[in-house]
Design an enzyme around this catalytic site. Sequence first.
Site, PDB file in Angstrom:
ATOM      1  N   CYS A   1       8.901   0.650  36.583  1.00  0.00           N
ATOM      2  CA  CYS A   1       9.664   1.281  35.490  1.00  0.00           C
ATOM      3  C   CYS A   1      11.294   2.132  35.619  1.00  0.00           C
ATOM      4  O   CYS A   1      11.755   1.798  34.371  1.00  0.00           O
ATOM      5  CB  CYS A   1       8.956   2.335  35.312  1.00  0.00           C
ATOM      6  SG  CYS A   1       7.146   2.095  34.352  1.00  0.00           S
TER       7      CYS A   1
ATOM      8  N   PHE B   1       0.402   1.048  28.321  1.00  0.00           N
ATOM      9  CA  PHE B   1       1.153  -0.201  28.580  1.00  0.00           C
ATOM     10  C   PHE B   1       1.539  -0.998  27.135  1.00  0.00           C
ATOM     11  O   PHE B   1       0.458  -1.396  27.108  1.00  0.00           O
ATOM     12  CB  PHE B   1       1.525  -0.736  29.676  1.00  0.00           C
ATOM     13  CG  PHE B   1       1.611   0.265  31.369  1.00  0.00           C
ATOM     14  CD1 PHE B   1       2.767   0.104  31.445  1.00  0.00           C
ATOM     15  CD2 PHE B   1       1.086   1.395  31.218  1.00  0.00           C
ATOM     16  CE1 PHE B   1       3.700   1.125  32.581  1.00  0.00           C
ATOM     17  CE2 PHE B   1       0.784   2.268  32.729  1.00  0.00           C
ATOM     18  CZ  PHE B   1       2.947   2.029  32.579  1.00  0.00           C
TER      19      PHE B   1
ATOM     20  N   HIS C   1      13.672   6.616  30.400  1.00  0.00           N
ATOM     21  CA  HIS C   1      12.760   5.907  29.994  1.00  0.00           C
ATOM     22  C   HIS C   1      11.530   6.866  30.250  1.00  0.00           C
ATOM     23  O   HIS C   1      10.906   7.696  30.571  1.00  0.00           O
ATOM     24  CB  HIS C   1      12.278   5.688  31.545  1.00  0.00           C
ATOM     25  CG  HIS C   1      11.365   4.570  31.511  1.00  0.00           C
ATOM     26  ND1 HIS C   1      10.713   3.212  31.134  1.00  0.00           N
ATOM     27  CD2 HIS C   1       9.797   5.085  31.744  1.00  0.00           C
ATOM     28  CE1 HIS C   1       9.751   3.258  31.520  1.00  0.00           C
ATOM     29  NE2 HIS C   1       8.777   4.034  32.086  1.00  0.00           N
TER      30      HIS C   1
ATOM     31  N   ASN D   1       4.406   2.216  26.390  1.00  0.00           N
ATOM     32  CA  ASN D   1       5.790   2.416  28.072  1.00  0.00           C
ATOM     33  C   ASN D   1       5.429   0.601  28.509  1.00  0.00           C
ATOM     34  O   ASN D   1       4.261   0.158  29.145  1.00  0.00           O
ATOM     35  CB  ASN D   1       4.670   2.927  29.477  1.00  0.00           C
ATOM     36  CG  ASN D   1       5.329   2.460  30.468  1.00  0.00           C
ATOM     37  OD1 ASN D   1       5.952   1.989  30.786  1.00  0.00           O
ATOM     38  ND2 ASN D   1       5.144   3.751  31.655  1.00  0.00           N
TER      39      ASN D   1
END
Length: 384
Positions: free
Chosen positions: A167, A218, A306, A339
């Site tokens: 990430c 995700f 993020h 994500n």
Amino acid sequence: MSELNLNGLTNSNSSVATKKATVLALGKAFPDNVLLQEKLVDGFLRETNSEDPVMREKLERLCKNTTVKRRFTVMSKEILDKYPELAIEGTPTLKQRLEIANPAVVDMAAAAAGACLAEWGRPASEITHLVYVSSSELRLPGGDLHLAARLGLRSDVGRVVLYYLGCYGGVTGLRVAKDLAENNPGGRVLLVTSETTIIGFRPPNMSRPYDLVGAALFGDGAAAVILGSDPIPTIEKPFLELHTAVQKFIPETQNVIDGRMSEEGINFKLGRELPRVIEENIEGFCRGLMSKTGVKEFNDLFWTVHPGGPAILNRLESCLGLKSEKLTSSRQALMDYGNVSSNTVFYVMDYMREELKKEGAEEWGLVLAFGPGVTFEGILARRI
């Protein structure tokens, strides 16, 4: 003082002060398959032939808690029909996964880079460096070469590959691209990130609880930005200046995020202590970056963070005393895309640049990401 020209050769008898890198353009791209969170549970359990009621209840709860509304995915019915073994527990499928992921990652990367180049408005032949980031492919030569050929970049383009950072990879790529732009006057650096969850797709198993978190959180996609330290007036339109970049790992936390590649693909374990580790270390990390400016208050900055998950954003907001609107762009990106690993910070940046056009927008801000290590990446940025 010597100066590097576009081909990396030294020009003597020149003296040019180092200018800060600027972000000149941004592009993003996604696979065609849209995954609505409200339909995720039924679809995922059907595709993996899993009808455990306990598993269903847990996945439904996770899907609600992630705050994600929509994601994009490479996975499709056609892929599962061709590779049914992907949904069978314990089957060696790494070869099959890479057959899907390797071309898919480059396809998305090329689409994101194409969108970025179109916004930039200059030919691809003027790109002097390529930074390529992914945790989703594995081959030699890497996707960087395939992408360079696809885009028609110069054969002497300087290529850098950053694999399996997770990430924080997007901000690492930004730091590397910043250094390249500032140390090669006149150069233009194309940074591309591209990710797919194909490499980790598997049926749920109660012995691997994080698999369900991955299924609920995700997504897939790609992003691209172009950097240069000397934007051309009237031709290029920079919107962010990158000042100071810092990477830091937190000692004795290397097992908090643990990813292992096997014959069944990549498998992650995420420790529950991750939000706490970030909370305990984030204030000092941010103050170190802020010390380069006259800004003293966290709420006097803009925040491009993020969004690893809502728990991390909530801890960040609480620990630093941020006003709720400070993380709006991060929360919006999480809601709209999930994500997407290294890409996601650029989706946040895309929303943030619209916010920075508003009257009264902050001059200084931080670009942040967290990942395996536990590693912090941060960049002090200035609105242009």
